[in-house]
Design an enzyme around this catalytic site. Sequence first.
Site, PDB file in Angstrom:
ATOM      1  N   MET A  30       0.841  -1.201   0.000  1.00 32.38           N
ATOM      2  CA  MET A  30       0.000   0.000   0.000  1.00 32.38           C
ATOM      3  C   MET A  30       0.879   1.255   0.000  1.00 32.38           C
ATOM      4  SD  MET A  30      -3.440  -0.913   2.040  1.00 32.38           S
ATOM      5  CE  MET A  30      -2.800  -0.802   3.695  1.00 32.38           C
ATOM      6  N   GLU A  35      12.083  -0.262   4.689  1.00 37.26           N
ATOM      7  CA  GLU A  35      13.011  -1.390   4.495  1.00 37.26           C
ATOM      8  C   GLU A  35      12.315  -2.749   4.516  1.00 37.26           C
ATOM      9  OE1 GLU A  35      16.214  -1.526   3.715  1.00 37.26           O
ATOM     10  OE2 GLU A  35      16.387   0.646   3.602  1.00 37.26           O
ATOM     11  N   GLY A  36      11.190  -2.839   5.235  1.00 37.51           N
ATOM     12  CA  GLY A  36      10.432  -4.107   5.252  1.00 37.51           C
ATOM     13  C   GLY A  36       9.940  -4.432   3.852  1.00 37.51           C
ATOM     14  N   HIS A  37       9.313  -3.445   3.194  1.00 37.22           N
ATOM     15  CA  HIS A  37       8.836  -3.657   1.820  1.00 37.22           C
ATOM     16  C   HIS A  37      10.016  -3.978   0.894  1.00 37.22           C
ATOM     17  CE1 HIS A  37       5.607  -0.690   3.213  1.00 37.22           C
ATOM     18  NE2 HIS A  37       4.905  -1.766   2.897  1.00 37.22           N
ATOM     19  N   GLU A 149       5.939 -11.720   6.947  1.00 37.06           N
ATOM     20  CA  GLU A 149       5.448 -12.349   8.183  1.00 37.06           C
ATOM     21  C   GLU A 149       5.020 -11.287   9.211  1.00 37.06           C
ATOM     22  OE1 GLU A 149       8.447 -15.158   9.413  1.00 37.06           O
ATOM     23  OE2 GLU A 149       7.783 -16.613   7.897  1.00 37.06           O
ATOM     24  N   LYS A 150       5.277 -10.018   8.917  1.00 37.31           N
ATOM     25  CA  LYS A 150       4.766  -8.937   9.773  1.00 37.31           C
ATOM     26  C   LYS A 150       3.243  -9.073   9.913  1.00 37.31           C
ATOM     27  CE  LYS A 150       4.141  -4.637  11.427  1.00 37.31           C
ATOM     28  NZ  LYS A 150       2.906  -4.161  10.891  1.00 37.31           N
ATOM     29  N   ASP A 151       2.588  -9.416   8.785  1.00 39.95           N
ATOM     30  CA  ASP A 151       1.134  -9.611   8.789  1.00 39.95           C
ATOM     31  C   ASP A 151       0.882 -11.112   8.642  1.00 39.95           C
ATOM     32  OD1 ASP A 151       0.108  -6.661   8.503  1.00 39.95           O
ATOM     33  OD2 ASP A 151       1.772  -6.883   7.106  1.00 39.95           O
ATOM     34  N   SER A 186       6.710  -0.399   9.873  1.00 40.99           N
ATOM     35  CA  SER A 186       5.343  -0.311   9.380  1.00 40.99           C
ATOM     36  C   SER A 186       5.130   1.086   8.809  1.00 40.99           C
ATOM     37  CB  SER A 186       4.365  -0.552  10.539  1.00 40.99           C
ATOM     38  OG  SER A 186       3.083  -0.075  10.187  1.00 40.99           O
ATOM     39  N   ARG A 188       2.614   2.760   9.138  1.00 38.96           N
ATOM     40  CA  ARG A 188       1.897   3.546  10.159  1.00 38.96           C
ATOM     41  C   ARG A 188       2.857   4.180  11.172  1.00 38.96           C
ATOM     42  NH1 ARG A 188      -1.959  -0.457   9.085  1.00 38.96           N
ATOM     43  NH2 ARG A 188      -3.989   0.414   8.511  1.00 38.96           N
TER      44      ARG A 188
HETATM   45  P1  AMP Z   1       1.507  -3.014   3.497  1.00 39.50           P
HETATM   46  O1  AMP Z   1       2.059  -1.966   2.585  1.00 39.50           O
HETATM   47  O2  AMP Z   1       1.523  -2.633   4.933  1.00 39.50           O
HETATM   48  O3  AMP Z   1       0.177  -3.551   3.013  1.00 39.50           O
HETATM   49  O4  AMP Z   1       2.503  -4.246   3.409  1.00 39.50           O
HETATM   50  C1  AMP Z   1       2.845  -4.818   2.190  1.00 39.50           C
HETATM   51  C2  AMP Z   1       3.637  -6.073   2.437  1.00 39.50           C
HETATM   52  O5  AMP Z   1       4.822  -5.745   3.144  1.00 39.50           O
HETATM   53  C3  AMP Z   1       2.895  -7.127   3.275  1.00 39.50           C
HETATM   54  O6  AMP Z   1       3.179  -8.407   2.761  1.00 39.50           O
HETATM   55  C4  AMP Z   1       3.506  -6.921   4.644  1.00 39.50           C
HETATM   56  O7  AMP Z   1       3.455  -8.080   5.445  1.00 39.50           O
HETATM   57  C5  AMP Z   1       4.930  -6.578   4.283  1.00 39.50           C
HETATM   58  N1  AMP Z   1       5.587  -5.859   5.379  1.00 39.50           N
HETATM   59  C6  AMP Z   1       5.175  -4.708   5.970  1.00 39.50           C
HETATM   60  N2  AMP Z   1       6.007  -4.395   6.996  1.00 39.50           N
HETATM   61  C7  AMP Z   1       6.945  -5.371   7.049  1.00 39.50           C
HETATM   62  C8  AMP Z   1       8.066  -5.636   7.897  1.00 39.50           C
HETATM   63  N3  AMP Z   1       8.386  -4.839   8.899  1.00 39.50           N
HETATM   64  N4  AMP Z   1       8.794  -6.750   7.660  1.00 39.50           N
HETATM   65  C9  AMP Z   1       8.463  -7.589   6.645  1.00 39.50           C
HETATM   66  N5  AMP Z   1       7.434  -7.400   5.819  1.00 39.50           N
HETATM   67  C10 AMP Z   1       6.673  -6.314   6.010  1.00 39.50           C
END
Ligand code: AMP
Length: 279
Positions: A30, A35-37, A149-151, A186, A188
Amino acid sequence: MIIARRNTEIREIVKSKKSNGNSVSLVPTMGALHEGHLSLINLAKANSQFVICYIFVNPTQFNNPSDLEKYPRTLETDIELLKDIDCDCLFAPDLDCIYPDNFDCEVLPSKTLSAPMEGLHRPGHFAGVCTVLAKFFNIVDPDFAVFGEKDFQQLRIVEQMVKDLNFPTQIIRAPLIREESGLALSSRNQRLNPSDRKLAAQIYFALESSKQLFLEGETEVKKLVNQVQTVLAQSPDFELEYVEITDENLVAQTDAKAGNRIFIAAWLSGIRLIDNLKL
Ligand code: AMP
């Protein structure tokens, strides 16, 4: 980096890449990338020849209108980050490409996997997630899709959806990435002020201290959950929504075993944070 804005464009791109023998990965996001993404994109790069990141803030998965309104949108910065790590393609469709005026369908999540935790506290959230992912999987037709795995509950629900509905896409799991403080990255987090951001690392500290208790031999879930509650109760700013220990199928446990996960959702200054840790 190729930037596609329309469904027909991305379809053409994928068709041509596949006809040249390239495998294609999709990384759904989204936006407000961190760095997670980026770790998901790097994992996708290691597994396939052509990587598409999509950015789409999906309204149907927000059960709270103000959360949707306040969700960070940073497309220009996101594009730079994606270019920096050599992502092959960004797909960033407008709302009406995905939800035209007469859109009227819904893909429902696994009843069992969506019953607890996020599913219980965010009614309709996982139906929104499954609906939008089914659409993107059909539009893009990726060989692989990477989820963090965060979600973890979302990841399990997507794995089940792909299996039950015969999507020809293989799901790849990516590990949770944390800040140095331990706070799970995150989008957020951008909304936390500096002192709350520091405080938010207590969530990880609480999970770790419960895991430590488990490693010392305590298996009673009530006590392990209580440990998390006690640590976070030291700060009145946290409002806990749930703390649960489940197995891989998200079934709540009474006696914890290695490989179970401890999950948490907590509010801090009006921002909802989630995290989980494998025992
Ligand atoms: P989002 O943009 O929050 O919908 O997340 C997109 C993808 O990135 C999802 O598969 C999340 O699980 C992953 N994601 C978000 N934050 C992290 C994180 N800290 N570590 C690993 N993956 C993440």
